[in-house]
Motif scaffolding. Structure first.
Motif, PDB file in Angstrom:
ATOM      1  N   LYS A 168     -27.301   2.736  -1.200  1.00 44.49           N
ATOM      2  CA  LYS A 168     -26.936   3.993  -1.838  1.00 44.49           C
ATOM      3  C   LYS A 168     -28.082   4.418  -2.758  1.00 44.49           C
ATOM      4  N   ALA A 169     -28.322   5.732  -2.789  1.00 40.24           N
ATOM      5  CA  ALA A 169     -29.501   6.244  -3.488  1.00 40.24           C
ATOM      6  C   ALA A 169     -29.107   7.027  -4.733  1.00 40.24           C
ATOM      7  N   GLY A 170     -29.948   6.906  -5.764  1.00 44.50           N
ATOM      8  CA  GLY A 170     -29.645   7.660  -6.977  1.00 44.50           C
ATOM      9  C   GLY A 170     -30.886   8.145  -7.693  1.00 44.50           C
ATOM     10  N   VAL A 190     -31.385  18.285  -3.256  1.00 44.82           N
ATOM     11  CA  VAL A 190     -31.247  16.908  -2.733  1.00 44.82           C
ATOM     12  C   VAL A 190     -29.846  16.326  -2.971  1.00 44.82           C
ATOM     13  N   MET A 191     -28.950  17.150  -3.457  1.00 38.11           N
ATOM     14  CA  MET A 191     -27.609  16.647  -3.799  1.00 38.11           C
ATOM     15  C   MET A 191     -26.954  15.938  -2.611  1.00 38.11           C
ATOM     16  N   ASP A 192     -27.260  16.390  -1.409  1.00 36.13           N
ATOM     17  CA  ASP A 192     -26.627  15.793  -0.222  1.00 36.13           C
ATOM     18  C   ASP A 192     -27.178  14.395   0.081  1.00 36.13           C
ATOM     19  N   LYS A 193     -28.250  13.993  -0.609  1.00 35.49           N
ATOM     20  CA  LYS A 193     -28.819  12.655  -0.367  1.00 35.49           C
ATOM     21  C   LYS A 193     -28.615  11.725  -1.562  1.00 35.49           C
ATOM     22  N   VAL A 194     -27.822  12.170  -2.517  1.00 32.13           N
ATOM     23  CA  VAL A 194     -27.640  11.399  -3.743  1.00 32.13           C
ATOM     24  C   VAL A 194     -26.241  10.782  -3.767  1.00 32.13           C
ATOM     25  N   ASP A 195     -26.182   9.472  -4.047  1.00 31.26           N
ATOM     26  CA  ASP A 195     -24.897   8.775  -4.184  1.00 31.26           C
ATOM     27  C   ASP A 195     -24.590   8.463  -5.639  1.00 31.26           C
ATOM     28  N   MET A 196     -25.619   8.525  -6.471  1.00 29.43           N
ATOM     29  CA  MET A 196     -25.425   8.224  -7.894  1.00 29.43           C
ATOM     30  C   MET A 196     -26.374   9.070  -8.729  1.00 29.43           C
ATOM     31  N   SER A 222     -38.225   9.557  -0.878  1.00 26.38           N
ATOM     32  CA  SER A 222     -37.774   8.315  -1.530  1.00 26.38           C
ATOM     33  C   SER A 222     -36.271   8.130  -1.334  1.00 26.38           C
ATOM     34  N   LEU A 223     -35.513   9.214  -1.500  1.00 22.39           N
ATOM     35  CA  LEU A 223     -34.055   9.118  -1.302  1.00 22.39           C
ATOM     36  C   LEU A 223     -33.752   8.723   0.144  1.00 22.39           C
ATOM     37  N   GLN A 224     -34.471   9.352   1.070  1.00 25.59           N
ATOM     38  CA  GLN A 224     -34.216   9.069   2.489  1.00 25.59           C
ATOM     39  C   GLN A 224     -34.570   7.617   2.843  1.00 25.59           C
ATOM     40  N   LEU A 225     -35.671   7.125   2.264  1.00 25.77           N
ATOM     41  CA  LEU A 225     -36.061   5.720   2.514  1.00 25.77           C
ATOM     42  C   LEU A 225     -34.938   4.765   2.102  1.00 25.77           C
TER      43      LEU A 225
END
Ligand SMILES: O=C(CO)[C@H](O)[C@H](O)COP(=O)(O)O
Length: 232
Positions: free
Chosen positions: A116-118, A133-139, A106-109
């Motif tokens: 930006k993904a949160g 998944v911290m590296d794919k999280v912006d918020m 979901s984050l990658q999508l």
């Protein structure tokens, strides 16, 4: 306190706006000094309420809203709406990890769609969902009420959780925003900022505080928030 908290952002939740004149309400709140439009999507399944979807997000863009739109998906399943919100012009898309079958996917999508993904954490949802998944999280969005309704009281235990989230974000070294949502008022925003939040969702506190002199403006309450934040 982290350096990122010097960049405080105020995100009125349109859940408390007058939906009959939503475009004007969003224009008014942005003209009054708000930074982000917080867009609450509720599906009457993951949460016990039903609100608005991607068509309304798209309509706000067509209306001329250029500010970031922060789409908070309180829906299950999650993935089938992500593409719709990307197409509708959302800037941030956040979702509840326990509502997603595959959090990393979901984050990658969201990121593949240029948004930006949160991840959003209910009061009793552990921050351990951030592991791996911290590296794919912006918020990171912490709910300080149980999701579903505006106008609830801030749950005080969220302050400790904010401090823990701030510690994790700072340790990651990534520019992740830490947003708080639920019961944010002029008289508690400074304490919330000191606990580590840098982005503040406020629904009823903003939309129930029209300027007395001009009912189409919210400058007074936004200025009060900024004053309280300056003292945090
Ligand atoms: O996500 C939400 C509820 O699920 C709302 O954004 C939140 O409750 C904001 O409303 P208020 O500031 O009135 O508490």
């Amino acid at each position: 306190m982290s350096d990122s908290t010097t960049d405080f952002q105020i995100a009125p939740s349109i859940l408390s706006a007058d939906f009959a004149r939503l475009g004007a309400e969003v224009d008014d709140v942005l003209a009054s000094g708000a930074d982000i439009v917080h867009f609450d999507v509720m599906d009457n399944h993951y949460v016990p309420n039903l609100t608005i979807g991607p068509m309304v997000c798209e309509a706000l863009r067509k209306h001329g809203v250029t500010a970031p739109i922060d789409a908070h998906l309180m829906v299950k399943p999650v993935d089938r709406l992500i593409g719709d919100f990307i197409d509708a012009g959302a800037s941030y898309i956040t979702f509840h990890p326990e509502a997603s079958e595959h959090i990393d996917r979901s984050l990658q999508l969201i990121r593949d769609g240029g948004c930006k993904a949160g991840l959003v954490f209910n009061p009793a949802t552990p921050l351990s969902y951030l592991d791996y998944v911290m590296d794919k999280v912006d918020m990171v969005l912490l709910m300080s009420v149980n999701p579903g309704f505006g106008g609830q009281s801030f749950i005080p235990g969220t302050l400790d959780k904010l401090r823990e989230a701030r510690r994790r974000i700072d340790a990651s070294g990534r520019p992740i925003r830490l947003e708080i949502d639920g019961g944010v008022k002029v008289d508690n925003i400074a304490e919330i900022a000191r606990a580590g939040a840098d982005t503040f969702v406020a629904g009823s506190a903003v939309f129930k505080a029209r300027n007395e002199a001009d009912p189409n403006r919210y400058d007074g309450v936004i200025a009060d928030f900024r004053r309280a934040l300056a003292e945090a």
